[in-house]
Design a protein around this motif. Structure first.
Motif, mmCIF file in Angstrom:
data_model
loop_
_atom_site.group_PDB
_atom_site.id
_atom_site.type_symbol
_atom_site.label_atom_id
_atom_site.label_comp_id
_atom_site.label_asym_id
_atom_site.label_seq_id
_atom_site.Cartn_x
_atom_site.Cartn_y
_atom_site.Cartn_z
ATOM 1 N N PRO A 168 24.694 -14.175 -66.641
ATOM 2 C CA PRO A 168 23.334 -13.982 -66.131
ATOM 3 C C PRO A 168 22.947 -12.505 -66.027
ATOM 4 O O PRO A 168 23.789 -11.628 -66.215
ATOM 5 C CB PRO A 168 23.367 -14.650 -64.762
ATOM 6 N N TYR A 169 21.678 -12.245 -65.685
ATOM 7 C CA TYR A 169 21.133 -10.899 -65.757
ATOM 8 C C TYR A 169 20.472 -10.475 -64.446
ATOM 9 O O TYR A 169 20.092 -11.303 -63.617
ATOM 10 C CB TYR A 169 20.077 -10.812 -66.869
ATOM 11 N N ALA A 170 20.347 -9.168 -64.285
ATOM 12 C CA ALA A 170 19.543 -8.580 -63.212
ATOM 13 C C ALA A 170 18.316 -7.939 -63.854
ATOM 14 O O ALA A 170 18.391 -7.416 -64.973
ATOM 15 C CB ALA A 170 20.346 -7.538 -62.447
ATOM 16 N N LEU A 171 17.194 -7.982 -63.172
ATOM 17 C CA LEU A 171 15.961 -7.371 -63.673
ATOM 18 C C LEU A 171 15.474 -6.348 -62.662
ATOM 19 O O LEU A 171 15.266 -6.672 -61.495
ATOM 20 C CB LEU A 171 14.884 -8.433 -63.895
ATOM 21 N N HIS A 172 15.299 -5.116 -63.120
ATOM 22 C CA HIS A 172 14.779 -4.041 -62.280
ATOM 23 C C HIS A 172 13.370 -3.714 -62.769
ATOM 24 O O HIS A 172 13.165 -3.405 -63.950
ATOM 25 C CB HIS A 172 15.682 -2.813 -62.386
ATOM 26 N N VAL A 173 12.389 -3.809 -61.882
ATOM 27 C CA VAL A 173 10.973 -3.664 -62.248
ATOM 28 C C VAL A 173 10.436 -2.348 -61.700
ATOM 29 O O VAL A 173 10.616 -2.036 -60.519
ATOM 30 C CB VAL A 173 10.139 -4.834 -61.700
ATOM 31 N N SER A 174 9.781 -1.577 -62.558
ATOM 32 C CA SER A 174 9.125 -0.351 -62.117
ATOM 33 C C SER A 174 7.779 -0.241 -62.812
ATOM 34 O O SER A 174 7.465 -1.000 -63.737
ATOM 35 C CB SER A 174 9.990 0.879 -62.415
ATOM 36 N N ILE A 175 6.955 0.701 -62.365
ATOM 37 C CA ILE A 175 5.648 0.947 -62.976
ATOM 38 C C ILE A 175 5.602 2.394 -63.445
ATOM 39 O O ILE A 175 5.761 3.321 -62.642
ATOM 40 C CB ILE A 175 4.506 0.676 -61.988
ATOM 41 N N ILE A 176 5.422 2.581 -64.734
ATOM 42 C CA ILE A 176 5.319 3.917 -65.322
ATOM 43 C C ILE A 176 3.962 3.998 -66.004
ATOM 44 O O ILE A 176 3.728 3.320 -67.009
ATOM 45 C CB ILE A 176 6.439 4.197 -66.336
ATOM 46 N N GLY A 177 3.065 4.827 -65.452
ATOM 47 C CA GLY A 177 1.732 4.933 -66.033
ATOM 48 C C GLY A 177 1.029 3.591 -65.996
ATOM 49 O O GLY A 177 0.868 2.984 -64.938
ATOM 50 N N ASN A 178 0.634 3.093 -67.168
ATOM 51 C CA ASN A 178 -0.074 1.829 -67.266
ATOM 52 C C ASN A 178 0.844 0.706 -67.731
ATOM 53 O O ASN A 178 0.385 -0.298 -68.267
ATOM 54 C CB ASN A 178 -1.247 1.962 -68.249
ATOM 55 N N SER A 179 2.142 0.870 -67.527
ATOM 56 C CA SER A 179 3.088 -0.129 -68.011
ATOM 57 C C SER A 179 4.009 -0.613 -66.899
ATOM 58 O O SER A 179 4.398 0.157 -66.020
ATOM 59 C CB SER A 179 3.944 0.439 -69.147
ATOM 60 N N ILE A 180 4.321 -1.890 -66.970
ATOM 61 C CA ILE A 180 5.407 -2.456 -66.172
ATOM 62 C C ILE A 180 6.680 -2.307 -66.994
ATOM 63 O O ILE A 180 6.712 -2.684 -68.168
ATOM 64 C CB ILE A 180 5.158 -3.946 -65.879
ATOM 65 N N VAL A 181 7.723 -1.738 -66.405
ATOM 66 C CA VAL A 181 8.991 -1.583 -67.108
ATOM 67 C C VAL A 181 9.918 -2.700 -66.650
ATOM 68 O O VAL A 181 10.204 -2.847 -65.458
ATOM 69 C CB VAL A 181 9.635 -0.210 -66.836
ATOM 70 N N LEU A 182 10.379 -3.498 -67.613
ATOM 71 C CA LEU A 182 11.325 -4.578 -67.351
ATOM 72 C C LEU A 182 12.701 -4.113 -67.810
ATOM 73 O O LEU A 182 13.005 -4.103 -69.003
ATOM 74 C CB LEU A 182 10.891 -5.850 -68.088
ATOM 75 N N ALA A 234 18.963 -3.730 -71.631
ATOM 76 C CA ALA A 234 17.756 -3.522 -72.440
ATOM 77 C C ALA A 234 16.604 -3.207 -71.502
ATOM 78 O O ALA A 234 16.566 -3.683 -70.369
ATOM 79 C CB ALA A 234 17.434 -4.769 -73.263
ATOM 80 N N ALA A 235 15.666 -2.398 -71.964
ATOM 81 C CA ALA A 235 14.491 -2.046 -71.168
ATOM 82 C C ALA A 235 13.250 -2.129 -72.054
ATOM 83 O O ALA A 235 13.262 -1.640 -73.188
ATOM 84 C CB ALA A 235 14.621 -0.656 -70.568
ATOM 85 N N HIS A 236 12.209 -2.739 -71.528
ATOM 86 C CA HIS A 236 10.984 -2.914 -72.302
ATOM 87 C C HIS A 236 9.762 -2.517 -71.473
ATOM 88 O O HIS A 236 9.679 -2.845 -70.289
ATOM 89 C CB HIS A 236 10.849 -4.367 -72.755
ATOM 90 N N TYR A 237 8.837 -1.801 -72.127
ATOM 91 C CA TYR A 237 7.583 -1.398 -71.502
ATOM 92 C C TYR A 237 6.520 -2.443 -71.842
ATOM 93 O O TYR A 237 6.279 -2.734 -73.010
ATOM 94 C CB TYR A 237 7.141 -0.028 -72.009
ATOM 95 N N LEU A 238 5.892 -2.995 -70.825
ATOM 96 C CA LEU A 238 4.860 -3.998 -71.005
ATOM 97 C C LEU A 238 3.535 -3.413 -70.542
ATOM 98 O O LEU A 238 3.329 -3.176 -69.353
ATOM 99 C CB LEU A 238 5.201 -5.254 -70.194
ATOM 100 N N SER A 239 2.634 -3.149 -71.493
ATOM 101 C CA SER A 239 1.334 -2.579 -71.146
ATOM 102 C C SER A 239 0.549 -3.549 -70.267
ATOM 103 O O SER A 239 0.490 -4.750 -70.530
ATOM 104 C CB SER A 239 0.533 -2.269 -72.408
#
Length: 319
Positions: A57-71, A83-88
């Motif tokens: 299983p996984y852990a998810l760390h959520v942050s906000i950078i500018g206009n994106s949610i970082v997963l 893995a890290a993904h920027y979601l506009s």
């Protein structure tokens, strides 16, 4: 255990944390909403990063950078990055606005409307969630694989944190930046950083890292909850993960930290070492250990407040 059962136990999130540097609130109602959204997401989900070999299983760390949610997907025990993904957020703006409009209408209907009116609003709410979930799955295609119900819950979490987040662009901010460093980023440095953010909300950028990776500490959660700080959102980080290289003040809190900071070559207005005991090394019964954690918390609270006050007020980095 069959193949489907094995996949269900590994392709899922077991931990969700929020970045306290980019998602901050001292409003208990807002924090409660975040907790409920996290609880719902963890209760039932199907989640795995695409195109990586790491097993869940996984852990998810959520942050906000500018206009994106970082997963930021991590190992749930070691918090090593996977893995890290920027979601506009731009494609979701209308849906987020509608989410709160329909949510408020639903609460109002529950208080005063007829059953058929409640059902009408509830249908609109479900329709919005489905539309947002499908968009979320599309935007995360080939990045993160989630089912519709997980996407619905993840969208709810995004709505919960996005409007209320106090976002600071560290690249352009004139706020003083302070870094706390200890061995594992599990106890001393995260407590110090959290106390700094509580004492000077919106007036300081306080980060914490470890020389090596550590695990979340339940005693930290317990004693910090006593002073109104939710440490369940903390994810341990290491020095090598730091993006920022310039700090007004760097404070080391473990014997191995000064050398590691020197090797990292950080630019700092001042670097100083505080010799503080590690309560995780205390042996004895639960009450004795908790007492050691409280002593650390209270001593750091006094020291952090006294040390950062002149810095936050525009004074010198020198103590």
């Amino acid at each position: 255990m069959g193949t489907d059962q094995a996949a269900a136990s590994t392709n899922r999130l077991v931990t969700v944390t929020l970045d306290p540097n980019t998602i901050t609130s001292i409003n208990p109602d807002e924090v409660h909403e975040w907790r409920i959204a996290i609880y719902d997401l963890l209760e039932n989900n199907s989640f795995r990063p695409a195109r990586v070999r790491a097993e869940g299983p996984y852990a998810l760390h959520v942050s906000i950078i500018g206009n994106s949610i970082v997963l930021d997907v991590r190992h749930p025990e070691t918090f090593q990055p996977i893995a890290a993904h920027y979601l506009s957020l731009t494609p979701f703006r209308r849906l987020i606005r509608d989410y709160f409009r329909i949510r408020d209408a639903y609460y109002e209907a529950i208080r005063s409307a007829q059953p058929f009116q409640i059902e009408t609003v509830d249908m609109a709410r479900r329709g919005l969630h489905n539309e947002a979930a499908e968009l979320l799955r599309t935007r995360l295609e080939n990045k993160i694989i989630i089912d519709l119900n997980t996407a619905r819950r993840l969208f709810t979490l995004i709505c919960a944190v996005q409007p209320y987040a106090s976002r600071i662009d560290e690249a352009t901010s004139a706020l003083p930046a302070v870094l706390f460093v200890c061995s594992m980023n599990s106890v001393r440095s995260p407590i110090a950083a959290a106390l700094a953010r509580q004492a000077f909300p919106g007036r300081v950028i306080a980060r914490s890292v470890g020389v090596n990776g550590g695990k979340a500490d339940q005693f930290v959660h317990e004693v910090m909850e006593e002073v109104g700080i939710d440490m369940s959102v903390h994810t341990p980080h290491i020095l090598d993960e730091l993006v920022a290289n310039r700090f007004d003040l760097v404070i080391t809190l473990s014997e191995d930290a000064p050398e590691a900071v020197a090797r990292k070559g950080l630019e700092a207005g001042a670097i100083e070492h505080w010799s503080v005991a590690d309560p995780s090394l205390v042996e004895g019964n639960r009450d004795l250990v908790l007492s050691a954690y409280r002593d650390l918390r209270d001593s750091l609270r006094r020291r952090v407040g006294a040390r950062l006050e002149p810095l936050v007020s525009g004074g010198s980095q020198s103590p």
